[in-house]
Design a protein around this motif. Structure first.
Motif, PDB file in Angstrom:
ATOM      1  N   TYR A 116       0.553  -1.348   0.088  1.00 41.64           N
ATOM      2  CA  TYR A 116       0.446   0.003  -0.101  1.00 41.64           C
ATOM      3  C   TYR A 116       1.495   1.206  -0.463  1.00 41.64           C
ATOM      4  N   GLN A 117       0.739   2.176  -1.030  1.00 45.98           N
ATOM      5  CA  GLN A 117       1.467   3.387  -1.265  1.00 45.98           C
ATOM      6  C   GLN A 117       0.160   4.741  -0.572  1.00 45.98           C
ATOM      7  N   PRO A 118       1.484   5.478   0.674  1.00 46.90           N
ATOM      8  CA  PRO A 118      -0.597   6.922   0.999  1.00 46.90           C
ATOM      9  C   PRO A 118      -0.091   7.553  -0.161  1.00 46.90           C
ATOM     10  N   VAL A 150      -4.782   5.935   0.345  1.00 46.83           N
ATOM     11  CA  VAL A 150      -3.565   4.589  -0.012  1.00 46.83           C
ATOM     12  C   VAL A 150      -3.596   4.391  -1.805  1.00 46.83           C
ATOM     13  N   GLU A 151      -2.677   3.491  -2.143  1.00 45.46           N
ATOM     14  CA  GLU A 151      -2.939   3.045  -3.664  1.00 45.46           C
ATOM     15  C   GLU A 151      -2.534   0.646  -3.311  1.00 45.46           C
ATOM     16  N   ALA A 152      -3.420   0.536  -3.665  1.00 39.97           N
ATOM     17  CA  ALA A 152      -3.108  -1.070  -3.494  1.00 39.97           C
ATOM     18  C   ALA A 152      -2.367  -1.590  -4.475  1.00 39.97           C
ATOM     19  N   LEU A 194       0.184  -5.059  -6.645  1.00 41.44           N
ATOM     20  CA  LEU A 194      -0.157  -6.067  -6.525  1.00 41.44           C
ATOM     21  C   LEU A 194       1.433  -6.810  -6.252  1.00 41.44           C
ATOM     22  N   ARG A 195       2.304  -7.572  -5.267  1.00 32.43           N
ATOM     23  CA  ARG A 195       3.198  -7.973  -5.665  1.00 32.43           C
ATOM     24  C   ARG A 195       2.816  -9.497  -5.131  1.00 32.43           C
ATOM     25  N   TRP A 196       3.897 -10.046  -5.942  1.00 35.38           N
ATOM     26  CA  TRP A 196       4.063 -11.520  -5.842  1.00 35.38           C
ATOM     27  C   TRP A 196       5.444 -11.392  -6.963  1.00 35.38           C
ATOM     28  N   VAL A 230      -7.338   0.791  -6.188  1.00 32.38           N
ATOM     29  CA  VAL A 230      -7.427  -0.574  -6.292  1.00 32.38           C
ATOM     30  C   VAL A 230      -7.306  -0.746  -8.089  1.00 32.38           C
ATOM     31  N   ASN A 231      -5.654  -0.369  -8.506  1.00 33.04           N
ATOM     32  CA  ASN A 231      -6.239  -0.335  -9.566  1.00 33.04           C
ATOM     33  C   ASN A 231      -7.022  -1.616 -10.719  1.00 33.04           C
ATOM     34  N   VAL A 232      -7.667  -1.449 -11.536  1.00 33.05           N
ATOM     35  CA  VAL A 232      -8.383  -2.486 -12.173  1.00 33.05           C
ATOM     36  C   VAL A 232      -7.614  -1.953 -13.959  1.00 33.05           C
ATOM     37  N   ILE A 257      -9.049   8.181 -12.834  1.00 32.08           N
ATOM     38  CA  ILE A 257      -7.959   7.908 -14.237  1.00 32.08           C
ATOM     39  C   ILE A 257      -7.126   8.202 -13.515  1.00 32.08           C
ATOM     40  N   ASP A 258      -6.618   6.739 -14.484  1.00 35.78           N
ATOM     41  CA  ASP A 258      -4.753   6.425 -13.485  1.00 35.78           C
ATOM     42  C   ASP A 258      -4.010   6.885 -14.740  1.00 35.78           C
ATOM     43  N   ASP A 259      -2.675   7.629 -14.737  1.00 35.49           N
ATOM     44  CA  ASP A 259      -1.364   7.501 -15.609  1.00 35.49           C
ATOM     45  C   ASP A 259      -2.098   8.928 -16.319  1.00 35.49           C
ATOM     46  N   ALA A 284      -0.496  13.835  -7.989  1.00 38.50           N
ATOM     47  CA  ALA A 284       0.190  13.341  -9.187  1.00 38.50           C
ATOM     48  C   ALA A 284       0.771  11.727  -8.652  1.00 38.50           C
ATOM     49  N   GLU A 285       1.455  11.411  -9.589  1.00 36.17           N
ATOM     50  CA  GLU A 285       1.896  10.481  -9.130  1.00 36.17           C
ATOM     51  C   GLU A 285       3.474  10.261  -8.918  1.00 36.17           C
ATOM     52  N   GLY A 286       4.461   9.917  -8.978  1.00 32.95           N
ATOM     53  CA  GLY A 286       5.610   9.638  -8.401  1.00 32.95           C
ATOM     54  C   GLY A 286       6.718  10.684  -7.994  1.00 32.95           C
ATOM     55  N   VAL A 287       6.477  11.518  -6.870  1.00 33.93           N
ATOM     56  CA  VAL A 287       7.118  12.753  -6.393  1.00 33.93           C
ATOM     57  C   VAL A 287       7.577  12.297  -5.868  1.00 33.93           C
ATOM     58  N   GLU A 288       9.179  11.968  -6.358  1.00 34.18           N
ATOM     59  CA  GLU A 288      10.518  12.347  -5.821  1.00 34.18           C
ATOM     60  C   GLU A 288      11.255  12.709  -4.886  1.00 34.18           C
ATOM     61  N   ASN A 289      11.379  14.583  -5.023  1.00 38.68           N
ATOM     62  CA  ASN A 289      12.099  15.278  -4.083  1.00 38.68           C
ATOM     63  C   ASN A 289      10.947  16.779  -4.395  1.00 38.68           C
ATOM     64  N   GLY A 319       4.228   9.583  -3.805  1.00 41.07           N
ATOM     65  CA  GLY A 319       5.473   8.906  -4.434  1.00 41.07           C
ATOM     66  C   GLY A 319       6.489   8.898  -3.402  1.00 41.07           C
ATOM     67  N   TYR A 320       7.491   8.427  -4.125  1.00 41.09           N
ATOM     68  CA  TYR A 320       8.697   7.598  -2.785  1.00 41.09           C
ATOM     69  C   TYR A 320       9.108   9.536  -2.323  1.00 41.09           C
ATOM     70  N   LEU A 321       8.923  10.590  -2.319  1.00 38.42           N
ATOM     71  CA  LEU A 321       9.197  11.035  -1.603  1.00 38.42           C
ATOM     72  C   LEU A 321       8.366  11.424  -0.439  1.00 38.42           C
TER      73      LEU A 321
HETATM   74  P1  C2E Z   1       0.502   3.259 -11.554  1.00 40.97           P
HETATM   75  O1  C2E Z   1      -1.174   2.339 -10.933  1.00 40.97           O
HETATM   76  O2  C2E Z   1       0.762   3.863 -12.074  1.00 40.97           O
HETATM   77  O3  C2E Z   1       1.000   2.506  -9.982  1.00 40.97           O
HETATM   78  C1  C2E Z   1       1.943   3.481  -9.349  1.00 40.97           C
HETATM   79  C2  C2E Z   1       2.671   2.969  -9.781  1.00 40.97           C
HETATM   80  O4  C2E Z   1       4.469   4.119  -9.798  1.00 40.97           O
HETATM   81  C3  C2E Z   1       3.815   1.888  -8.648  1.00 40.97           C
HETATM   82  O5  C2E Z   1       4.798   0.713  -9.149  1.00 40.97           O
HETATM   83  C4  C2E Z   1       4.375   2.768  -7.908  1.00 40.97           C
HETATM   84  O6  C2E Z   1       5.113   1.493  -6.929  1.00 40.97           O
HETATM   85  C5  C2E Z   1       5.304   3.288  -8.452  1.00 40.97           C
HETATM   86  N1  C2E Z   1       5.307   4.583  -7.926  1.00 40.97           N
HETATM   87  C6  C2E Z   1       4.819   4.861  -6.790  1.00 40.97           C
HETATM   88  N2  C2E Z   1       5.629   6.544  -6.701  1.00 40.97           N
HETATM   89  C7  C2E Z   1       6.758   6.094  -7.146  1.00 40.97           C
HETATM   90  C8  C2E Z   1       7.711   7.609  -7.431  1.00 40.97           C
HETATM   91  O7  C2E Z   1       7.875   8.044  -6.306  1.00 40.97           O
HETATM   92  N3  C2E Z   1       8.946   7.007  -8.712  1.00 40.97           N
HETATM   93  C9  C2E Z   1       8.330   5.509  -9.162  1.00 40.97           C
HETATM   94  N4  C2E Z   1       9.690   5.739  -9.531  1.00 40.97           N
HETATM   95  N5  C2E Z   1       7.980   4.764  -8.876  1.00 40.97           N
HETATM   96  C10 C2E Z   1       6.577   5.275  -7.975  1.00 40.97           C
HETATM   97  P2  C2E Z   1       4.044  -0.802  -9.427  1.00 40.97           P
HETATM   98  O8  C2E Z   1       4.046  -1.292  -7.726  1.00 40.97           O
HETATM   99  O9  C2E Z   1       5.856  -1.592 -10.074  1.00 40.97           O
HETATM  100  O10 C2E Z   1       2.915  -1.122 -10.215  1.00 40.97           O
HETATM  101  C11 C2E Z   1       2.654  -1.088 -11.946  1.00 40.97           C
HETATM  102  C12 C2E Z   1       1.986  -1.214 -12.692  1.00 40.97           C
HETATM  103  O11 C2E Z   1       1.052  -2.159 -12.195  1.00 40.97           O
HETATM  104  C13 C2E Z   1       1.060   0.284 -11.500  1.00 40.97           C
HETATM  105  O12 C2E Z   1       1.034   1.442 -11.969  1.00 40.97           O
HETATM  106  C14 C2E Z   1      -0.750  -0.326 -12.205  1.00 40.97           C
HETATM  107  O13 C2E Z   1      -1.222   0.244 -13.060  1.00 40.97           O
HETATM  108  C15 C2E Z   1       0.041  -1.745 -11.732  1.00 40.97           C
HETATM  109  N6  C2E Z   1      -1.146  -2.777 -11.193  1.00 40.97           N
HETATM  110  C16 C2E Z   1      -0.357  -2.558  -9.843  1.00 40.97           C
HETATM  111  N7  C2E Z   1      -1.146  -3.279  -9.230  1.00 40.97           N
HETATM  112  C17 C2E Z   1      -2.002  -3.121  -9.599  1.00 40.97           C
HETATM  113  C18 C2E Z   1      -3.882  -4.393  -9.608  1.00 40.97           C
HETATM  114  O14 C2E Z   1      -3.660  -5.071  -8.763  1.00 40.97           O
HETATM  115  N8  C2E Z   1      -4.105  -4.905 -10.953  1.00 40.97           N
HETATM  116  C19 C2E Z   1      -3.772  -3.785 -12.429  1.00 40.97           C
HETATM  117  N9  C2E Z   1      -5.388  -4.533 -12.592  1.00 40.97           N
HETATM  118  N10 C2E Z   1      -3.030  -3.167 -12.488  1.00 40.97           N
HETATM  119  C20 C2E Z   1      -2.120  -2.951 -11.356  1.00 40.97           C
END
Ligand code: C2E
Ligand code: MG
Ligand code: MG
Length: 597
Positions: A353-355, A367-369, A371-373, A426-428, A488-490, A545-550, A567-569
């Protein structure tokens, strides 16, 4: 010396104009024999024989070369005395024109021989039966026409069997045939041959968002552009879908195919007009070289395909040379696919889970869930790779259901430090939304976990909003009716960012990391980012905003009016247990990353 009998002219005048004319060449040096046959042919009623009479073989051959005859009547006892040899020469001069050999009455043996030399038929001179003569000539012409039609039909059939109907390019069958021939030739002459595998990047996006006619148009344009780059001795074929294979003959230096790839990449990425707007598409290419990377068409195409996959995984819009090591990538993929099937049975997945932080209040927004495997070798598999395999194999449905249930169950109990329930993202994936029973999956997860619907936010991509002729939209609306939020993601990465908003009232847009990561380096991205934030605000939609690192990125986003960030920040994705620890603490670790107020 062409003589037309006056009898023909007389008969001509008496005939109605519409009857078919058959141009016939008569090679006959005996004046009486010539007169005999011309007189007979001129009596024909249903057709008109247009006779050109010459007396010698050489003249005949010349006439054949220049004229357009449907039949040749050739005397086998010419003065020049060439007999069957004359027939053979006439065959060569006009391979497709039927020849009727004419022999004297006592020479039927010769006549039969003539058939073996390629005559269609024969006539015995002075045959008392005119109708037999007419029939012989007409049959020869007719048979020839049928054979010609048949050959044409065969050519047509062969064309259809060896070509792709959309682009007019050769297909896989024709490609492999030609490649096999080229390889045989190249092995004798010690030459190298380049096999290129080209795949259009994100073609599915275009097809899904603009429709199949636009997709077809794009493929035709790509085919044309590829052809424009190749030399005439090279070849391009369409394998199907958005895949093309090319063959470069006689590769001189090892980097030659690389140069061709560079040109292809440039040509394909030029703007392309589709549905009234300009789009830019790119392609990824893999190269395999004969004989180094394979000795037969199948191996070469397979290895070029592997190299193409490699180019894609390196970030699209590029080319890659095949190497042995790449095969291990392919076998790893197969291993992952099998492992993934097993994991469903053993529930071998986990969620991180990422806050998401609201910087205005300094609190958790949600938080965003994710998936990890852990794969077969116990190392964590990159999630995008995992999702891609799951989508391709259809395993996304059971996996997605597991994610939905687990996220709702784990998240139901979470409250932020102020006691408010935490929103769970939750990502779909598109394929899940295309399944009409997916709304039911969501409803059951909510019921079983008792998570209030407005604390669940589904993250879907732009392109899935516009897909599958409305099935997806219906599913999404049904889920919205449950009270669930939609994000709407991305956002901004597809071709349809804004039309996605037009089709659906969404709660949140998640500004893609690619815009954020360029801050503050590229001014174009800054302008787009500011524009997107402005539009979202106008529409009353939340922006994360996604991926905020600094801190620099954080500050620019704040300046532009975006106050929710992930983001990682602030925090990396973590386990449910770790998140619970953070939530129970008075001051969570992400507090350090908040701006000094
Ligand atoms: P997403 O939904 O855009 O999720 C954000 C991704 O960016 C996550 O990668 C997260 O770990 C990463 N991230 C977050 N903050 C930062 C940052 O500051 N810098 C960088 N470089 N990366 C950051 P993750 O976990 O590898 O997931 C990648 C993608 O996989 C997700 O993009 C999402 O589209 C998909 N995904 C993840 N879990 C699921 C799921 O349960 N179901 C589905 N259908 N897709 C999933
Ligand atoms: Mg997401
Ligand atoms: Mg995203």
């Amino acid at each position: 010396m062409t003589q037309l009998m006056s009898a023909t002219a007389i008969a001509d005048a008496a005939r109605p104009a519409a009857i078919p004319r058959i141009p016939v060449l008569l090679v006959e040096d005996e004046a009486d024999d010539a007169k005999w046959i011309e007189a007979i042919l001129s009596q024909a009623r249903e057709v008109h024989f247009d006779i050109t009479h010459v007396e010698g073989l050489e003249q005949g051959l010349r006439a054949l070369r220049d004229g357009d005859f449907q039949c040749v009547l050739l005397d086998l006892s010419l003065e020049e005395g060439e007999g069957l040899n004359a027939l053979a020469r006439a065959r060569v001069a006009a391979a497709t024109v039927p020849i009727i050999a004419m022999t004297s009455q006592d020479d039927e043996v010769l006549a039969l021989e003539a058939l073996r030399y390629g005559a269609q038929d024969y006539l015995v001179k002075r045959d008392p039966e005119p109708r037999l003569v007419h029939r012989t000539v007409r049959h020869a012409v007719e048979r020839h026409r049928i054979l010609a039609d048949l050959a044409q039909a065969r050519r047509q059939e062969h064309y259809l069997a060896t070509h792709d109907s959309l682009t007019g390019l050769p297909n896989r069958l024709a490609y492999e045939e030609q490649l096999r021939r080229t390889l045989a030739y190249s092995s004798r002459s010690n030459k190298e041959v380049g096999v290129l595998f080209l795949d259009v990047d994100r073609f599915k996006n275009i097809n899904d968002t603009l429709g199949h006619p636009a997709g077809d148009q794009l493929l035709r344009t790509v085919a044309e552009r590829i052809r424009g780059v190749l030399r005439s001795s090279d070849m391009v074929a369409r394998l199907g879908g958005d895949e093309f294979v090319l063959m470069l003959q006689d590769v001189k230096r090892e980097h030659d195919p690389g140069r061709v790839c560079q040109k292809l990449i440039e040509a394909i990425s030029a703007p392309c007009a589709l549905e009234g707007s300009d789009y830019r598409v790119t392609a990824s290419i893999g190269i395999a070289l004969y004989p180094r990377d394979g000795l037969d068409p199948e191996t070469l195409v397979r290895n070029a395909d592997t190299a193409m996959y490699h180019a894609k995984s390196e970030g699209l819009n590029r080319f890659s040379h095949y190497s042995e090591a790449m095969n291990s990538v392919v076998s790893r993929r197969l291993e992952l696919e099998n492992g993934l099937r097993g994991a469903i049975e053993e529930e071998g997945f986990g969620l991180a889970y990422q806050p998401q932080i609201d910087l205005e209040t300094g609190t958790l927004y949600g938080v965003e869930a994710l998936l990890r495997w852990r794969g077969p070798d116990r190392t964590t598999v990159a999630t995008p790779e995992l999702i891609a395999i799951a989508e391709e194999t259809g395993l996304i449905h059971p996996i997605g259901e597991w994610v939905m249930r687990t996220a709702c169950n784990e998240g139901a109990a979470w409250n932020d430090p102020r006691g408010r329930g935490v929103k769970i993202g939750v990502n779909v994936s598109t394929r899940q939304l295309a399944d009409p029973s997916f709304a039911l999956v969501v409803a059951r997860a909510l019921r079983d976990s008792a998570l209030p619907p407005d604390r669940l936010e589904l993250e879907i991509t732009e392109s899935s909003v516009l897909q599958e002729r409305g099935i997806t939209l219906t599913t999404v609306r049904r889920i919205q009716d449950l009270g669930v939020r939609i994000a709407i993601d991305d956002f901004g990465t597809g071709y349809s960012a804004l039309s996605a908003l037009k089709h659906l009232s969404v709660d949140t847009i998640k500004l893609d990391r690619s815009f954020v990561s360029e801050i503050p380096k590229r001014s174009a991205d800054m302008t787009i980012t500011a524009g997107l934030i402005g539009i979202a605000r106008e529409l009353g939609v939340a922006v994360v905003a996604e991926g905020v690192e600094n801190r620099a990125q954080r500050d620019v986003l704040l300046e532009r009016g975006c106050t929710r960030m992930q983001g990682y920040l602030f925090a990396r994705p973590s386990s449910a247990a770790e998140l619970e620890t953070q939530l129970s603490r008075g001051i969570p670790t992400w507090a350090r990353a908040l701006p000094a107020s």
